[in-house]
Design an enzyme around this catalytic site. Structure first.
Site, PDB file in Angstrom:
ATOM      1  N   TYR A   1       0.796  -1.230   0.000  1.00  0.00           N
ATOM      2  CA  TYR A   1       0.000   0.000   0.000  1.00  0.00           C
ATOM      3  C   TYR A   1       0.830   1.282   0.000  1.00  0.00           C
ATOM      4  CZ  TYR A   1      -3.684  -3.325   1.075  1.00  0.00           C
ATOM      5  OH  TYR A   1      -4.544  -4.393   1.029  1.00  0.00           O
TER       6      TYR A   1
ATOM      7  N   HIS B   1      -9.085   1.913  -5.337  1.00  0.00           N
ATOM      8  CA  HIS B   1      -8.201   1.060  -4.538  1.00  0.00           C
ATOM      9  C   HIS B   1      -6.754   1.467  -4.785  1.00  0.00           C
ATOM     10  CE1 HIS B   1     -11.340  -1.847  -3.411  1.00  0.00           C
ATOM     11  NE2 HIS B   1     -11.813  -1.643  -4.627  1.00  0.00           N
TER      12      HIS B   1
HETATM   13  C1  DQA Z   1      -7.714  -2.068  -0.785  1.00  0.00           C
HETATM   14  C2  DQA Z   1      -7.746  -3.485  -1.371  1.00  0.00           C
HETATM   15  C3  DQA Z   1      -8.579  -4.400  -0.502  1.00  0.00           C
HETATM   16  O1  DQA Z   1      -8.574  -5.719  -1.041  1.00  0.00           O
HETATM   17  C4  DQA Z   1      -8.032  -4.457   0.905  1.00  0.00           C
HETATM   18  O2  DQA Z   1      -8.882  -5.226   1.727  1.00  0.00           O
HETATM   19  C5  DQA Z   1      -7.778  -3.117   1.498  1.00  0.00           C
HETATM   20  C6  DQA Z   1      -7.219  -2.061   0.645  1.00  0.00           C
HETATM   21  C7  DQA Z   1      -6.788  -1.144  -1.607  1.00  0.00           C
HETATM   22  O3  DQA Z   1      -6.950   0.074  -1.480  1.00  0.00           O
HETATM   23  O4  DQA Z   1      -5.934  -1.607  -2.337  1.00  0.00           O
HETATM   24  O5  DQA Z   1      -7.943  -2.900   2.683  1.00  0.00           O
HETATM   25  O6  DQA Z   1      -9.023  -1.532  -0.845  1.00  0.00           O
END
Ligand code: DQA
Length: 157
Positions: free
Chosen positions: A24, A101
């Site tokens: 992330y 995302h």
């Molecule tokens: C997310 C992707 C999701 O699968 C995960 O559960 C997250 C972050 C992303 O921003 O990449 O918490 O939403």
């Protein structure tokens, strides 16, 4: 001034910057908020940026967006993969909805490849880290401004 674009964030995104940074990134959610607000401002919009770890709180905010927002950007985090209640709340909206995302869930574990949110979203922006939010708010702003500026869906090959 138009109504703000709501930017809603689901569970664990308060830990952005320290949570699984190899996936992330190291940008914090406060930094994401500031960059997203700056981008929205260049497009003539303010944002209302919120995060909750609680499904019901997110649903209340989605419901508030019905009357108080020009458009909605939502990173539902894990709830996107599980919550029919969140989908039902989104389906009550008539404003544009952009699913956002940081990572690209389609390239990760199989349980991340489907999101309920995508069934209600106008479109998705995934995989660009913090930049996903800037792109998502740009799409939301253009959709909120109307057909002349909205991105057009691909008609296929
Ligand atoms: C997310 C992707 C999701 O699968 C995960 O559960 C997250 C972050 C992303 O921003 O990449 O918490 O939403």
């Amino acid at each position: 001034m138009p109504k703000p674009i709501f930017v809603l964030n689901g569970p664990n995104l308060n830990l952005l910057g320290v949570r699984e940074p190899h996936i992330y990134g190291t940008t914090t959610l406060d930094e994401v908020r500031d960059r997203t607000a700056a981008r929205a401002q260049t497009l003539g919009f303010s944002i209302d940026f919120r995060q909750s770890n609680h499904e019901g709180v997110l649903i209340d905010w989605v419901q508030a967006a019905r009357t108080d927002a020009s458009a909605l950007v939502i990173n539902p985090a894990g709830l996107g993969h599980t919550s029919i209640a969140l989908l039902d709340a989104l389906k009550a909206l008539t404003i544009p909805i952009v699913e956002c995302h940081l990572s690209n869930p389609a390239a990760r574990e199989s349980f991340r490849r489907h999101t309920y949110v995508s069934l209600a979203a106008t479109g998705q922006v995934t995989g660009f880290g913090a930049v996903s939010y800037e792109l998502a708010v740009e799409a939301a702003a253009r959709l909120a401004q109307g057909p002349s500026t909205a991105p057009s869906p691909s008609q296929g090959a």
